[in-house]
Design a protein around this motif. Structure first.
Motif, mmCIF file in Angstrom:
data_model
loop_
_atom_site.group_PDB
_atom_site.id
_atom_site.type_symbol
_atom_site.label_atom_id
_atom_site.label_comp_id
_atom_site.label_asym_id
_atom_site.label_seq_id
_atom_site.Cartn_x
_atom_site.Cartn_y
_atom_site.Cartn_z
ATOM 1 N N GLN A 496 0.972 -1.113 0.173
ATOM 2 C CA GLN A 496 -0.010 0.041 -0.041
ATOM 3 C C GLN A 496 1.218 0.856 0.079
ATOM 4 O OE1 GLN A 496 -3.848 -0.777 2.490
ATOM 5 N NE2 GLN A 496 -2.238 -1.002 3.413
ATOM 6 N N PHE A 497 0.362 2.381 -1.012
ATOM 7 C CA PHE A 497 1.194 3.574 -0.870
ATOM 8 C C PHE A 497 0.357 4.799 -1.612
ATOM 9 C CE2 PHE A 497 1.404 0.898 -4.733
ATOM 10 C CZ PHE A 497 1.373 2.379 -5.542
ATOM 11 N N SER A 498 1.091 5.683 -1.117
ATOM 12 C CA SER A 498 0.020 6.558 -1.952
ATOM 13 C C SER A 498 1.938 7.887 -2.829
ATOM 14 C CB SER A 498 0.098 8.171 -1.102
ATOM 15 O OG SER A 498 -0.181 9.546 -1.204
ATOM 16 N N ASP A 499 0.694 7.799 -4.268
ATOM 17 C CA ASP A 499 1.600 7.964 -5.201
ATOM 18 C C ASP A 499 1.727 9.724 -5.764
ATOM 19 O OD1 ASP A 499 -1.026 7.472 -6.164
ATOM 20 O OD2 ASP A 499 -0.793 6.495 -7.543
ATOM 21 N N GLN A 500 0.996 9.822 -4.448
ATOM 22 C CA GLN A 500 0.311 11.813 -4.165
ATOM 23 C C GLN A 500 2.102 12.220 -3.996
ATOM 24 O OE1 GLN A 500 -2.761 11.561 -1.669
ATOM 25 N NE2 GLN A 500 -2.402 14.068 -1.821
ATOM 26 N N SER A 501 2.339 13.845 -4.220
ATOM 27 C CA SER A 501 3.382 14.678 -4.148
ATOM 28 C C SER A 501 2.424 15.339 -2.768
ATOM 29 C CB SER A 501 4.067 15.591 -4.838
ATOM 30 O OG SER A 501 4.079 15.072 -6.188
ATOM 31 N N LEU A 502 3.396 14.921 -1.563
ATOM 32 C CA LEU A 502 2.845 15.577 -0.303
ATOM 33 C C LEU A 502 3.811 16.753 0.311
ATOM 34 C CD1 LEU A 502 2.905 12.300 1.622
ATOM 35 C CD2 LEU A 502 0.996 13.657 0.362
ATOM 36 N N TYR A 503 3.272 17.666 -0.215
ATOM 37 C CA TYR A 503 4.378 18.925 0.496
ATOM 38 C C TYR A 503 3.564 19.836 1.488
ATOM 39 C CZ TYR A 503 6.204 19.860 -4.440
ATOM 40 O OH TYR A 503 7.075 19.315 -6.151
ATOM 41 N N VAL A 504 4.436 20.502 1.943
ATOM 42 C CA VAL A 504 4.410 21.330 3.499
ATOM 43 C C VAL A 504 5.840 22.264 3.910
ATOM 44 C CG1 VAL A 504 3.933 19.180 4.693
ATOM 45 C CG2 VAL A 504 6.345 19.974 4.654
ATOM 46 N N LYS A 505 5.752 22.747 4.296
ATOM 47 C CA LYS A 505 6.586 24.469 4.737
ATOM 48 C C LYS A 505 6.972 24.308 5.976
ATOM 49 C CE LYS A 505 5.532 28.571 4.111
ATOM 50 N NZ LYS A 505 5.057 29.790 3.928
#
Length: 511
Positions: A496-505
């Motif tokens: 299981q995984f996420s292929d989203q780009s996960l952006y934070v600051k």
């Protein structure tokens, strides 16, 4: 044309008709026999009197969705898990292979621990000819209990005591991470990239005793090799659902280039460590353990290097592919749930910047946050075993060769155990709530003698880096990128995984 020639032509035409009839008849016979064979295969669980799903595809059995699903959020294993849920077990078919899903938690405990020696083999096995390093991994190694020796040489370097003795392994990469963040001057960060860099430096340091240089402006061959490793492939889906076909097609976890890179790195580090008085690393610890173990052939230097490399590749898979993924989604969940992040920071601030490994391990709310993200984002769908000895476990009689799975991800997302399972809620792991649940509802590191070898490393890595980040920075939404709840891909056969780009600051906090 003579009468003789006419007769020959007629005979040839007659033979052609006969040949066509024979070919058509044989083809039809083969098709019918194949159909009858498949029908017989798909009656396996009915003959055994086991509740099961009927195969819905002559070719794929019940697993067609694993390869052709259009909804990444749907899990085939959830469908099997929830089908006639009152039954302790449920049979299904991976292609033509019958598999038994164990849903009863007491029965799962027997399979994984109490009756372990009837289920000591992993159902995930790899051919040494196709992928030698993965075949030598204690996760997939089965031959003559060879997995025990493989685990034994790695265990001394992955104990809590050993890892606590060398905090610099974690603190040096954290300092490099802080420098990387501070020099960005408030830019958004993609967490998958950031977590891969931190994991590379820690693994290179403790695994091989070298600098990973993942945060360096100079290109790093170690980082480039590490980040190219991917578990999210159709090859892995086929490896776990149809071992025969995957071997024919030559699917492997470690490419030839990656295998050569790891072998060369191990050889160079072994040569450099001879006579060295520097701090130990897993390479040195496991090499010494292999030399002392009679089960390994160390007379051949190349075979010795291969054994050491295989162990380090095991550590790499545990520490990079899975731990870094959990690290990135935990930070993202803390950004999406600011109340949780604030509560966690209050607990961490009580340590007054004394963030030693021993102190961080005692933080209860941090442990609750980690447990919750591991519950929601468990990397693997299930724990798989193959029965090696006939045994009766309550209502089920297991036979040698039976493939068995315990559906970890489905248990973790069961609302009977975790109310509102899609919601990130660390309170699921309060002392009071833990007491109410069956202990087998938390299986993210496995259970029993073959549980995750990198358990201690993963916990210390995640706790020390996350607590340090929360102590020094506030994780806030990105300025220039969209942010949405994580879409977790649950449609694959094993991962299981996420292929989203996960952006934070990251915003620096006052000391």
């Amino acid at each position: 044309m003579s009468s003789r020639d006419s007769i020959q032509i007629e005979n040839m035409e007659f033979l052609n008709y006969i040949n066509i009839d024979i070919i058509l008849g044989l083809s039809l016979g083969i098709v019918v026999l194949l159909y009858l064979y498949l029908e017989w295969k798909y009656r396996h669980w009915k003959r055994r009197g086991v509740p099961h799903l009927k195969a819905n595809s002559l070719i794929f059995g019940n697993v067609k969705e694993l390869f052709f699903s259009k909804d990444v959020r749907k899990s085939l294993y959830d469908h099997i898990y929830n089908y006639h849920k009152g039954e302790p077990v449920m049979g299904y078919y991976e292609f033509q292979n019958p598999v038994l899903m164990v849903r009863d938690l007491d029965l799962a405990k027997k399979v994984l621990s109490q009756n372990f020696y009837s289920f000591s083999n992993q159902r995930f096995s790899v051919s040494p000819r196709v992928d030698p390093y993965m075949a030598m991994n204690p996760f997939s190694r089965t031959y003559h209990d060879k997995w025990k020796e493989s685990r034994a040489v790695l265990t001394p370097g992955l104990t809590q005591g050993k890892l606590r003795s060398y905090p610099q392994v974690f603190l040096k990469p954290y300092k490099d991470l802080c420098k990387f963040i501070d020099e960005s001057h408030g830019e958004d960060f993609e967490l998958n990239d950031l977590s891969n860099r931190v994991a590379t430096d820690v693994i290179a340091s403790w695994g091989w005793g070298v600098e990973g240089n993942a945060f360096s402006k100079v290109e790093s061959s170690i980082y480039n090799t590490f980040k190219d490793m991917s578990l999210e492939s159709y090859g892995l889906d086929l490896m776990v659902s149809n071992k025969f076909l995957s071997r024919i097609m030559g699917y492997r976890m470690f490419s030839k280039t990656q295998s050569e890179f790891f072998t060369d790195l191990t050889r160079k580090c072994l040569d450099a460590s001879t006579g060295s008085n520097g701090p130990p690393c897993l390479l040195q610890i496991s090499a010494q353990a292999i030399l002392k173990c009679d089960e390994f052939d160390t007379s051949d230097k190349e075979n010795f290097i291969k054994e050491v490399t295989a162990g380090l590749c095991t550590f790499f898979l545990d520490g990079f592919a899975t731990t870094s993924m959990i690290f990135s989604v935990l930070l993202y969940e803390l950004m999406m749930n600011m109340n949780v992040q604030s509560k966690l920071r209050e607990e961490i601030k009580e340590l007054d910047n004394n963030l030693t490994i021993e102190n961080v391990e005692k933080l209860e709310y941090l442990d609750m946050c980690l447990s919750e993200v591991l519950r929601m984002r468990t990397p693997f769908h299930y724990l798989g075993r193959t029965c090696t000895a006939k045994c009766d476990l309550g209502p089920v009689q297991f036979q040698p060769g039976d493939d068995v799975i315990i559906p970890v991800s489905s248990i973790h997302m069961d609302p009977d155990y975790f109310p509102n399972p899609e919601q990130f809620n660390p309170e699921h792991w309060s002392a009071e709530n833990r007491k109410r649940r069956h202990p087998m509802t938390s299986l993210y590191f496995g259970f029993g003698p073959r549980m995750c070898l990198g358990l201690n490393y993963a916990k210390i890595f995640l706790k020390i880096i996350v607590s340090s980040l929360i102590n020094d920075y506030e994780i806030v939404p990105p300025t220039n990128h969209q942010y949405d709840p994580i879409t977790w891909n649950r449609s694959k056969a094993f991962i299981q995984f996420s292929d989203q780009s996960l952006y934070v600051k990251f915003e620096k906090l006052d000391s």
